[in-house]
Enzyme design. Structure first.
Site, PDB file in Angstrom:
ATOM      1  CG  HIS A  37      23.654  23.375  -3.655  1.00  0.00           C
ATOM      2  ND1 HIS A  37      23.568  23.250  -5.023  1.00  0.00           N
ATOM      3  CD2 HIS A  37      22.499  23.968  -3.266  1.00  0.00           C
ATOM      4  CE1 HIS A  37      22.411  23.727  -5.431  1.00  0.00           C
ATOM      5  NE2 HIS A  37      21.744  24.179  -4.391  1.00  0.00           N
ATOM      6  CB  SER A 188      20.002  24.192 -10.000  1.00  0.00           C
ATOM      7  OG  SER A 188      20.622  23.829  -8.792  1.00  0.00           O
TER       8      SER A 188
END
Ligand code: PAF
Length: 282
Positions: A37, A188
């Protein structure tokens, strides 16, 4: 970095930046941020003067038996991480802010065709939810550019299609997939994996490379896909798909076509992992 819970306050800030002639870059996320990210934030920064990120775990893109409730929520470390990357603003809206008439009363989106294949086939409604929330976020932020990772290749294509088709003024910038040292694509969801599963998970990237190598040898596509699936199953995966497609996600016919990619979605226990590898035989 300024954090905004309300869209109205964020809009005031963005209007000020735009008045000053600044270009806005946008990175939408569902939080639980990792190096992948942060690389999106850095890429957005290269194309803009002010970077806005959003964190919103979007309920409408999760199916009834999926991980919405247990999806990792780590706002404090996310905020620190984004501030450390000199992100300028963070939109952290509530479900009520995003869906003022509730998730049952909200305007629906459907991107035809491309959402019926691959992940769309195995996660019915998922991409409708993604399109629905990204359209809202694009309206809220009115960014010049928005960055999306290539790891979710089908999502990237859905958003490109939607943005073009609906004339959103936001240009879509794809970002390369970041990998762990052993090749596992950062996600994630990797943290759901138990130790042994984490080791097995590297086999996805190995299988993508196997598919690429077989295609470069000119092996028939259906045979490559069948063997990839079998290899993954032998390692304990439940395979949603292991396919070779063109970059527009139409079916590849010949292994030595240009602009191909291998795509895998497979589950280890309750954890669903996706990855892809783009290749070209020039
Ligand atoms: O890729 C994601 O994290 C999500 O699908 C997105 C684009 C933020 C929409 O909720």
């Amino acid at each position: 970095m300024k954090t905004f819970n309300s869209v109205a306050a964020l809009r005031t800030q963005i209007a000020d930046w735009k008045k000053a002639g600044l270009r806005i870059g946008f990175v939408p996320t569902m939080g639980n941020l990792h190096a992948g990210h942060f690389a999106l934030v850095e890429l957005a920064r290269q194309h803009s003067d002010k970077v806005v990120a959003s964190i919103f775990v979007n309920p409408t893109q999760f199916g009834p038996n999926e991980d919405y409730a247990r999806y990792p929520r780590t706002p404090d470390s996310d905020i620190n991480g984004l501030a450390g990357k000199a992100c300028d603003a963070l939109l952290l809206p509530s479900v009520e802010e995003m869906y003022p008439f509730g998730t049952m009363g909200c305007v629906q989106m459907h991107v035809p065709g491309i959402t019926d294949i691959l992940c769309g086939m195995h996660r019915p409604g998922h991409f409708n939810g993604v399109a629905q929330v990204v359209a809202r976020l694009f309206n809220m932020v009115q960014a010049d550019v928005a960055v999306f990772g290539r790891k979710d290749y089908q999502q990237l294509q859905v958003i490109r299609y939607m943005a073009t088709e609906m004339s959103f003024p936001t240009r879509i910038i794809p970002a390369p997939t970041l990998r762990e040292a052993d090749g596992l694509a950062m996600s994630s969801r990797n943290q759901y994996l138990e130790d042994e599963q984490r080791q097995t998970a590297t086999f996805i990237y190995q299988t993508l490379n196997f598919m690429k190598d077989q295609a470069s040898l000119g092996m028939p596509i259906h045979g490559i896909e069948a063997e990839a699936k079998q290899r993954l199953e032998m390692m304990g995966f439940v395979v949603d798909y292991a396919e070779i497609r063109r970059s527009d996600l139409s079916r590849a016919i010949e292994p030595n076509e240009k602009n191909l990619l291998a795509l895998i979605a497979a589950r280890l226990g309750r954890t669903r992992l996706i990855d892809n590898l783009e290749f070209d035989f020039a």
